[in-house]
Design a protein around this motif. Structure first.
Motif, PDB file in Angstrom:
ATOM      1  N   ASN A  63       1.061  -1.177  -0.307  1.00 17.96           N
ATOM      2  CA  ASN A  63      -0.573  -0.281  -0.443  1.00 17.96           C
ATOM      3  C   ASN A  63       0.904   1.770   0.044  1.00 17.96           C
ATOM      4  O   ASN A  63       0.445   1.817  -0.588  1.00 17.96           O
ATOM      5  CB  ASN A  63      -0.938   0.229   1.043  1.00 17.96           C
ATOM      6  N   GLN A 249      -8.431  -1.092   0.529  1.00 15.61           N
ATOM      7  CA  GLN A 249      -7.061  -0.580  -0.551  1.00 15.61           C
ATOM      8  C   GLN A 249      -6.634  -1.046  -1.234  1.00 15.61           C
ATOM      9  O   GLN A 249      -5.875  -1.203  -2.306  1.00 15.61           O
ATOM     10  CB  GLN A 249      -6.331   0.356   0.378  1.00 15.61           C
ATOM     11  N   TRP A 252      -8.096  -1.583  -4.653  1.00 14.82           N
ATOM     12  CA  TRP A 252      -8.717  -0.770  -5.371  1.00 14.82           C
ATOM     13  C   TRP A 252      -7.136  -0.490  -6.693  1.00 14.82           C
ATOM     14  O   TRP A 252      -6.834  -1.385  -7.200  1.00 14.82           O
ATOM     15  CB  TRP A 252      -8.204   0.694  -4.691  1.00 14.82           C
ATOM     16  N   LEU A 276      -8.153   4.402   6.174  1.00 11.41           N
ATOM     17  CA  LEU A 276      -7.543   4.112   4.580  1.00 11.41           C
ATOM     18  C   LEU A 276      -5.591   4.582   5.007  1.00 11.41           C
ATOM     19  O   LEU A 276      -5.654   5.570   5.465  1.00 11.41           O
ATOM     20  CB  LEU A 276      -7.784   5.182   3.886  1.00 11.41           C
TER      21      LEU A 276
END
Length: 296
Positions: A63, A249, A252, A276
């Motif tokens: 991430n 996330q 995504w 997030l």
């Protein structure tokens, strides 16, 4: 994150893949920076990979790389706002379907509006859109569709035809010059994630059932106002969709288009409630484990 048990052991694997060097693990996992499902499937190969994919730190590093602005591809260019072309006016984001007399292929890759206008003059055409379609007729303006909020995307129409053919006033005049725009504007109360989107969770338009609100919001600013008024809206994207649900996330998706102008806005309180990761603003290059170049 839910992992099933590995479905195979080390037999049949190429030498070194059952227990690869750390650098191989890092580089291989980095290939799945935008594909969490495939990374989870990798964890089913054997016990070694199951342990790798079960490591929370791995997902944190992915991430970190994922939301580093340096992830933006050099092939993604800024949006170029529309500028004035003598004899033509511009309808931002709109298009009139059909009635084409020339295609983008005819332009041989040259979609510069001034050159498309010159080609339209040669053909005696009445309009052209910025995707390269040149038109010899137009539908009634009430039938036009909004396709984009990206600056510079839209339909050029001959000024002489606007009142005569469409029966509508001329749109606002364009400037002679305009600076490129790398990304959309910020809106108070929203966190912007550049060039990514959370799939699904779209709020249907109450009037027509569409998955986006482009039919009633003529600008991104209007879309942001509608999103702010809807308590159920957790996010909205630059394609015109409002969202009542966000994916984790790691699921995504990255925008694979050619323009850098785009992304996802998440409500501030929703970003906090969903824990997030915030956009790094470019400082992510020093994050341990993954540099963004490894994911390309």
């Amino acid at each position: 994150m839910v992992l099933s048990e590995p479905v195979s052991d080390e037999r049949g694997l190429a030498p070194g893949l059952a227990d690869p060097a750390p650098v191989v693990v890092e580089n291989l996992c980095a290939q799945f920076v935008f594909d969490g499902d495939s990374l989870l499937r990798l964890g089913q190969v054997n016990k070694f990979w199951h342990g790798v994919v079960s490591d929370v730190a791995l997902w944190e590093r992915l991430n970190a790389a994922r939301f580093d602005v340096s992830a933006i591809s050099s092939a993604q260019v800024p949006a170029q706002p529309a500028t004035a072309i003598p004899g033509w006016c511009f309808f931002a984001g709109l298009d009139s379907g059909g009635d084409d007399c020339a295609t983008p292929e005819d332009a041989k890759g040259n979609l510069r509006p001034s050159d498309l206008a010159a080609r339209a003059d040669q053909l005696g055409a009445i309009a052209f859109n910025t995707r390269g379609w040149i038109k010899d007729r137009l539908q009634a303006k009430s039938c036009w569709k909004r396709h984009s909020y990206v600056p510079g995307v839209g339909l050029y129409v001959r000024e002489s035809a606007v009142a005569r053919v469409l029966g509508v006033p001329l749109p606002a005049p364009l400037p002679e010059k305009a600076d490129p725009q790398v990304r959309p504007p910020d809106f108070p109360g929203w966190v912007f994630y550049h060039l990514v989107d959370s799939p699904g969770g779209d709020i249907r338009h109450p009037a027509n059932g569409d998955n986006d609100f482009t039919s009633t919001c003529s600008t991104l600013e209007e879309l942001a106002e509608v999103a702010a008024r809807l308590p159920s809206c957790l996010a909205f994207n630059t394609s015109g969709s409002l969202k009542h649900r966000l994916q984790p996330q790691v699921h995504w998706r990255q925008d694979s288009g050619t323009c850098s102008w785009g992304g996802l806005y998440v409500r501030e309180d929703a970003a906090g409630a969903n824990k997030l990761r915030r956009p790094t603003g470019g400082e992510g290059k020093g994050i341990t484990g993954f540099c963004i170049e490894a994911s390309t």
